[in-house]
Design a protein around this motif. Sequence first.
Motif, mmCIF file in Angstrom:
data_model
loop_
_atom_site.group_PDB
_atom_site.id
_atom_site.type_symbol
_atom_site.label_atom_id
_atom_site.label_comp_id
_atom_site.label_asym_id
_atom_site.label_seq_id
_atom_site.Cartn_x
_atom_site.Cartn_y
_atom_site.Cartn_z
ATOM 1 N N TRP A 171 0.810 -1.218 0.000
ATOM 2 C CA TRP A 171 0.000 0.000 0.000
ATOM 3 C C TRP A 171 0.841 1.265 0.000
ATOM 4 O O TRP A 171 0.462 2.273 -0.602
ATOM 5 C CB TRP A 171 -0.966 0.004 1.189
ATOM 6 N N MET A 172 2.020 1.261 0.637
ATOM 7 C CA MET A 172 2.814 2.484 0.716
ATOM 8 C C MET A 172 3.432 2.843 -0.622
ATOM 9 O O MET A 172 3.353 3.988 -1.069
ATOM 10 C CB MET A 172 3.919 2.338 1.769
ATOM 11 N N ARG B 18 -6.522 2.150 1.788
ATOM 12 C CA ARG B 18 -5.388 2.819 2.429
ATOM 13 C C ARG B 18 -4.456 3.435 1.391
ATOM 14 O O ARG B 18 -3.969 4.559 1.569
ATOM 15 C CB ARG B 18 -4.624 1.815 3.296
ATOM 16 N N ALA B 19 -4.204 2.716 0.308
ATOM 17 C CA ALA B 19 -3.299 3.216 -0.720
ATOM 18 C C ALA B 19 -3.813 4.506 -1.344
ATOM 19 O O ALA B 19 -3.069 5.489 -1.511
ATOM 20 C CB ALA B 19 -3.101 2.151 -1.799
ATOM 21 N N PHE B 20 -5.109 4.550 -1.684
ATOM 22 C CA PHE B 20 -5.651 5.733 -2.334
ATOM 23 C C PHE B 20 -5.813 6.900 -1.354
ATOM 24 O O PHE B 20 -5.625 8.063 -1.728
ATOM 25 C CB PHE B 20 -6.979 5.410 -3.019
ATOM 26 N N ALA C 79 0.045 9.081 -5.904
ATOM 27 C CA ALA C 79 0.300 10.514 -5.736
ATOM 28 C C ALA C 79 1.130 11.063 -6.893
ATOM 29 O O ALA C 79 0.816 12.121 -7.454
ATOM 30 C CB ALA C 79 1.013 10.767 -4.408
ATOM 31 N N VAL D 134 -3.937 7.564 1.436
ATOM 32 C CA VAL D 134 -2.613 8.119 1.706
ATOM 33 C C VAL D 134 -2.065 8.799 0.452
ATOM 34 O O VAL D 134 -1.442 9.870 0.528
ATOM 35 C CB VAL D 134 -1.650 7.014 2.203
ATOM 36 N N GLY D 135 -2.320 8.202 -0.717
ATOM 37 C CA GLY D 135 -1.877 8.820 -1.963
ATOM 38 C C GLY D 135 -2.475 10.199 -2.168
ATOM 39 O O GLY D 135 -1.795 11.136 -2.594
ATOM 40 N N SER E 140 2.335 1.846 -3.408
ATOM 41 C CA SER E 140 1.194 2.166 -4.265
ATOM 42 C C SER E 140 0.712 3.592 -4.020
ATOM 43 O O SER E 140 0.373 4.323 -4.951
ATOM 44 C CB SER E 140 0.041 1.184 -4.025
ATOM 45 N N ALA E 141 0.662 4.003 -2.748
ATOM 46 C CA ALA E 141 0.241 5.366 -2.411
ATOM 47 C C ALA E 141 1.178 6.392 -3.032
ATOM 48 O O ALA E 141 0.730 7.413 -3.591
ATOM 49 C CB ALA E 141 0.202 5.542 -0.896
ATOM 50 N N ARG F 163 -5.781 -3.607 0.714
ATOM 51 C CA ARG F 163 -5.093 -2.354 1.026
ATOM 52 C C ARG F 163 -5.436 -1.245 0.021
ATOM 53 O O ARG F 163 -4.776 -0.212 -0.006
ATOM 54 C CB ARG F 163 -3.570 -2.577 1.048
#
Length: 461
Positions: free
Chosen positions: A41-42, A265-267, A49, A269-270, A44-45, A262
């Motif tokens: 997820w990180m 969470r990915a979108f 972004a 945080v992104g 990906s975020a 995830r």
Amino acid sequence: MDYTLIVLLTYAAVMLGVTVLMTKKENNIERFCVGNRNTGWMVSALSIAATWIWAPALFTSTENAYTKGFAGLFWFLVPNVLCLILFIPFAKRIREEMPEGITLSSYMYGKYHSKAVKNTYLFQLGALSALSTGVQLLAGSKILSMLTGIPFAAMTVIMAVIAFSYSQFSGIKASILTDAVQMVFMLAASIGFVAFGVRNGGGMETLVTGLGGAAGDAGSLFSKRGWEIFLGFGLPTTIGLISGPFGDQCFWQRAFCVRKDRIGRAFLVGALLFGIVPLSMGVLGFIGSGMGYVAADTGIINFELISTLFPEWAVIPFLFMVVSGLLSTIDSNLCAVSSLTTDIFKEKTLGKTKFAMILLLAVGIAVANIPGLTITHLFLMYGTLRATTLLPTVFTLKGVKLTPQGVVTGIISALIIGLPVFGYGNVQGIAVYKTAGSLLTVVLSGAVALAVSRKRGARNG
């Protein structure tokens, strides 16, 4: 200047090196398009972004803050962040319904079993990728050509070649990995520019003064000037941006790549990471306005301010940031178009996917070299193009019953009525036409789709 070429060469070397060292050359088409469907997820975020940081995020944000003050930046920044958050439940839904999917167009084909629906979506998604690539090349080459003395047209080709060099190696894996590296740098650079700009541009007092914009009358959303900005810029921009991820294969592709549990969470945080960059660039615009700086070209005022307020060396990280932001979107577009070929050809080969990448770059170069086009014009135009499929897509994902004829007729109505009205208002600078065109584009696609579907449903019943 020599350092500009060094920045370009360094960027190309770093991205190609990261790709070759940390990914394997991909020979499987599905993995080329969506990886192993379990990306963290990180990373990906960061990729989400970076993909959303296109030319307007870097340049239009500063221009609007400088010319339209707080109201201008607000109506650019907030919808930009909000759209990625609103996209989350739909990204989850498409992954639930089609866990082995690759494209939005294939999802719509699976729902309606209609080649007309699939081809309509392929046209919209492909046209968006071409216009998006064109505006990134236009923005980057404008500055880089000015600094290096290399002709503008040649610079568009150089940028295109750099993006292709690493994207074609391992596809979406290369795109996501390099996006993450680019985003980390952009976050560090943008925060540094704000800190240095406030300290050397007159402090917080200058920043607060600049909230009113160049004319000093746009510090409030609800003033007369604030309402004018909302109607002429805010409303069409919001419509285009809220539609953004829904009409962009780059984000559906990432929804199929990230680990299934995830996605949200990915979108989320992104979206938040993305917001830091245009907010930072907007602060520079406020500072320029507050100190009474007179821009030679408002379209690249952030570059002018950094050249004026900062030490000479500061131009180097700014250029690296610009190149990172623009090419991260281009390489995402390349991967998006390569994935669309899985819906076009029965016999799927990597050769065809890579040819699609080259074709996209050729079209993007041609768009960037059209005389008289501006970054803001292109941004608003393809933002409205994305809106043509918004409601049919949302209705379908929400389980609303439509017919293939309804979907196609709704989208075509938006394309031939709403988009030209908006285009006329955009080119002529007439706010009422821009607003009407934006609304027509969204409303027509959904209303006509529903009306035709119900009529045909009643007839079939």
